[in-house]
Design a protein around this motif. Structure first.
Motif, PDB file in Angstrom:
ATOM      1  N   UNK A  21      28.966  19.084  69.166  1.00 23.09           N
ATOM      2  CA  UNK A  21      28.452  18.792  67.823  1.00 23.09           C
ATOM      3  C   UNK A  21      29.288  19.448  66.733  1.00 23.09           C
ATOM      4  N   UNK A  22      30.450  19.991  67.060  1.00 27.16           N
ATOM      5  CA  UNK A  22      31.362  20.660  66.140  1.00 27.16           C
ATOM      6  C   UNK A  22      30.805  21.971  65.598  1.00 27.16           C
ATOM      7  N   UNK A  23      31.133  23.038  66.262  1.00 25.92           N
ATOM      8  CA  UNK A  23      30.715  24.360  65.807  1.00 25.92           C
ATOM      9  C   UNK A  23      31.317  24.683  64.448  1.00 25.92           C
ATOM     10  N   UNK A  24      32.564  24.260  64.230  1.00 26.36           N
ATOM     11  CA  UNK A  24      33.246  24.572  62.975  1.00 26.36           C
ATOM     12  C   UNK A  24      32.485  23.997  61.783  1.00 26.36           C
ATOM     13  N   UNK A  25      32.012  22.760  61.912  1.00 23.60           N
ATOM     14  CA  UNK A  25      31.255  22.144  60.824  1.00 23.60           C
ATOM     15  C   UNK A  25      29.992  22.941  60.540  1.00 23.60           C
ATOM     16  N   UNK A  26      29.298  23.358  61.588  1.00 24.59           N
ATOM     17  CA  UNK A  26      28.066  24.112  61.407  1.00 24.59           C
ATOM     18  C   UNK A  26      28.333  25.473  60.769  1.00 24.59           C
ATOM     19  N   UNK A  27      29.389  26.142  61.214  1.00 19.23           N
ATOM     20  CA  UNK A  27      29.720  27.455  60.656  1.00 19.23           C
ATOM     21  C   UNK A  27      30.164  27.325  59.200  1.00 19.23           C
ATOM     22  N   UNK A 127      32.901  12.793  57.298  1.00 16.29           N
ATOM     23  CA  UNK A 127      33.427  11.662  58.072  1.00 16.29           C
ATOM     24  C   UNK A 127      33.966  12.074  59.441  1.00 16.29           C
ATOM     25  N   UNK A 128      34.473  13.316  59.553  1.00 15.61           N
ATOM     26  CA  UNK A 128      34.948  13.789  60.857  1.00 15.61           C
ATOM     27  C   UNK A 128      33.779  13.897  61.834  1.00 15.61           C
ATOM     28  N   UNK A 129      32.649  14.388  61.351  1.00 19.91           N
ATOM     29  CA  UNK A 129      31.444  14.448  62.185  1.00 19.91           C
ATOM     30  C   UNK A 129      31.008  13.050  62.603  1.00 19.91           C
ATOM     31  N   UNK A 130      31.062  12.115  61.660  1.00 19.50           N
ATOM     32  CA  UNK A 130      30.656  10.743  61.963  1.00 19.50           C
ATOM     33  C   UNK A 130      31.569  10.125  63.017  1.00 19.50           C
ATOM     34  N   UNK A 131      32.874  10.373  62.908  1.00 21.91           N
ATOM     35  CA  UNK A 131      33.829   9.825  63.878  1.00 21.91           C
ATOM     36  C   UNK A 131      33.552  10.374  65.274  1.00 21.91           C
ATOM     37  N   UNK A 179      43.159  19.908  63.428  1.00 26.14           N
ATOM     38  CA  UNK A 179      43.168  20.117  61.973  1.00 26.14           C
ATOM     39  C   UNK A 179      41.864  19.736  61.277  1.00 26.14           C
ATOM     40  N   UNK A 180      40.973  19.028  61.977  1.00 31.64           N
ATOM     41  CA  UNK A 180      39.807  18.461  61.313  1.00 31.64           C
ATOM     42  C   UNK A 180      38.519  19.172  61.719  1.00 31.64           C
ATOM     43  N   UNK A 181      37.958  19.946  60.788  1.00 30.70           N
ATOM     44  CA  UNK A 181      36.651  20.546  61.027  1.00 30.70           C
ATOM     45  C   UNK A 181      35.621  19.407  61.056  1.00 30.70           C
ATOM     46  N   UNK A 182      34.767  19.400  62.049  1.00 30.41           N
ATOM     47  CA  UNK A 182      33.761  18.358  62.166  1.00 30.41           C
ATOM     48  C   UNK A 182      34.030  17.396  63.306  1.00 30.41           C
ATOM     49  N   UNK A 283      25.295  14.038  65.714  1.00 33.72           N
ATOM     50  CA  UNK A 283      26.482  14.184  64.854  1.00 33.72           C
ATOM     51  C   UNK A 283      26.424  13.230  63.660  1.00 33.72           C
ATOM     52  N   UNK A 284      25.902  12.022  63.870  1.00 36.45           N
ATOM     53  CA  UNK A 284      25.782  11.063  62.768  1.00 36.45           C
ATOM     54  C   UNK A 284      24.773  11.562  61.738  1.00 36.45           C
ATOM     55  N   UNK A 285      23.666  12.124  62.201  1.00 33.97           N
ATOM     56  CA  UNK A 285      22.674  12.688  61.280  1.00 33.97           C
ATOM     57  C   UNK A 285      23.264  13.888  60.539  1.00 33.97           C
ATOM     58  N   UNK A 286      23.978  14.751  61.285  1.00 36.02           N
ATOM     59  CA  UNK A 286      24.606  15.929  60.667  1.00 36.02           C
ATOM     60  C   UNK A 286      25.631  15.514  59.628  1.00 36.02           C
TER      61      UNK A 286
END
Length: 298
Positions: A21-27, A127-131, A179-182, A283-286
């Protein structure tokens, strides 16, 4: 930054890093809400130290399985060394190429352009999370369709191995994630393995083995960045305290290690129960939540 803030970020990192779920995005979102700058050298080093904690959690959790599968014979060991070496080399090539392209396009004309400056941009993280969510969702739905059709292949084979082609695809996608957070590294690489025909268990094992191999290089890169920032700030009115940054990172690593072990156990159960697609929905909701926070000025 307070000790409580470090502990909170470490728990978030530990729980999210080993879930797709991408820790970087959450942090990054948590740091934004705390009023911190996720792109500063101190915070990017802290994030890497949190990754170090989860790296050791991965080693502890997977060691018995790795020993059984990867070290069972000389041929198995040679094969995993070759696969990891090739996949990691491809990760480096793709990751460095993307880094250079982004720094020369998005930051064209700017002094001291660094890819880390993008880490605080929620409009890019969404958008990175969505992808990542779409990729995970597709892989999860494909898995459910295969099981419904009664086509088991090697889906339940704990000792199944990857092919070199599958390993290379996973290494390539890992390079894109850097390179992409999320864009969840674990979610994207495990899903890629599944979509190229690998069973979930070997894809999971290999994904986290790649993480262990690449983490030291990322730590070194961020440490160099911090040392440069410390040197540049020495003559300013707000010098960076290197020792405090390292101590903060070490504390965070301990807590992320503990949280990471708990997350790994949960992830493995979800992988076995066939609920992989739900991580994609999450991830889409996030992604929608992160974009909303961006519109609110974070």
């Amino acid at each position: 930054m307070s000790i409580l803030s470090v502990i909170i970020l470490a728990i978030i990192q530990g729980l999210a890093e080993l879930l797709p779920v991408s820790s970087s995005a959450h942090v990054v979102v948590a740091e934004k809400l705390m009023g911190l700058d996720p792109s500063s050298p101190q915070m990017t080093l802290l994030l890497v130290m949190l990754h170090t904690g989860t790296m050791f959690a991965v080693i502890v959790y997977f060691w018995k399985t790795w020993k059984k599968v990867y070290f069972s014979s000389t041929s198995s060991f040679i094969r995993i060394v070759v696969y990891l070496g090739c996949a990691t080399a491809l990760t480096g090539i793709v990751g460095i190429a993307l880094k250079n392209i982004l720094e020369k396009t998005i930051f064209r004309g700017a002094e001291k352009a660094e890819i880390e400056q993008l880490f605080s941009h929620l409009e890019l993280i969404a958008p990175a999370l969505a992808a990542a969510g779409i990729l995970i969702l597709i892989a999860g739905l494909m898995e459910r369709r295969i099981k419904k059709a009664g086509y088991t292949r090697i889906l339940a084979d704990e000792e199944a191995t990857l092919t070199l082609r599958q390993a290379l695809w996973m290494g390539l996608v890992q390079g894109i994630a850097l390179p992409f957070r999320g864009f969840s590294r674990s979610g994207a690489t495990i899903s890629t393995g599944m979509l190229t025909g690998a069973a979930k268990e070997p894809a999971e094992r290999f994904s986290f083995a790649m993480a262990v191999l690449i983490t030291p290089a990322v730590i070194a890169a961020e440490l160099v960045r911090l040392l440069k920032a410390v040197h540049a700030s020495a003559a300013s009115s707000a010098p960076i305290d290197l020792h405090a940054s390292l101590l903060t990172g070490a504390l965070g690593a301990v807590f992320s290690f503990i949280a990471g072990l708990l997350a790994l156990k949960w992830l493995s159960r979800w992988l076995e129960s066939g609920h992989w697609y739900l991580f994609g929905i999450y991830c889409l909701i996030a992604s929608a939540v992160v974009f909303y926070l961006h519109t609110r000025g974070f």
